[in-house]
Design an enzyme around this catalytic site. Sequence first.
Site: not given
Length: 310
Positions: A175, A183, A188, A192, A218
């Site tokens: 994780d 973010n 975003h 990404d 994530e």
Amino acid sequence: MELLAIPTFAINSQGRVLIWNRACERLTGVPAASVLGTDQHWRCFYSMPRPTLADLVLQDRQFDVPQLYDQHVRRSADGAGLTAQNWCDMPRLGLRRYLAADASPIRAGDGTLVAVVETLRDMTDEKQAQLALEQLATRDGLTGLANRRCFDHTLQAEWQRALRQQQSLSLLMVDVDNFKQYNDAYGHLGGDECLQRIASAVASEMRANDLVARYGGEEFAVILPNQALKGAAIVAERIRCRVEQLQLPNMDSHVTVSIGAATALPAPHNEISQLIATADAALYRAKHMGRNRISLTEAWEWAEKKLAQS
């Protein structure tokens, strides 16, 4: 047969080529003069010696077909004819083609096998389209890793194999730490790109038979077949270090990952959900202990402790 538009060849009862029609010449790039009267027709399709479907019919080796061909069926009512599909090397052309083959025996009036005819169809375009669709169905669009559906299917298959072979199976849950803050800071699109770079870092540490998947958001999951807990810990630490070395800025530090590792020796009374739950619990501990670390648990020991407590 010579004038058929379908690539066709025939071998006699000694396995030597009787007919190699013009369509077969075009398909393989091999002129008839090079192969007629010989038993070397396999060289037109493969780089290493192996029988064609016609050879298997001639030698009554239909039970070897599953080991040699991707897809196969018995076609004729008496079970003598065979239909199969497979990738072929096509050495003369220097490229691989996916061919569908039908092989049928020709018998004399007394039932004696005198020849076998094989017809061929080039299905490369159809096969590549099928593989592309399968790729879309099993791959995560953002990272290119296996998706959750592929992960579930693979974990089930590896669990059954480990059960049969009495081998250990390890699972890592990875994780990204503080990803919400990343973010918020970079948007975003930045998030990404961060996930894509981490996905590449995790994948770079995998063996050929390991699987890394985007489990959700994530979080990533790594299946490590035939890997004990010590080996899983080594892989987990390599992943943690590789991500840290990316030095992706996040708040006052860099992007890191927390990893939970679990190992089980599958048994009839154990379940896959137990392995996943154990890895999840280990991940939670890694987060609780301060992030950017790994936490280990052996699934069957964890299960025994839970049973003892109950």
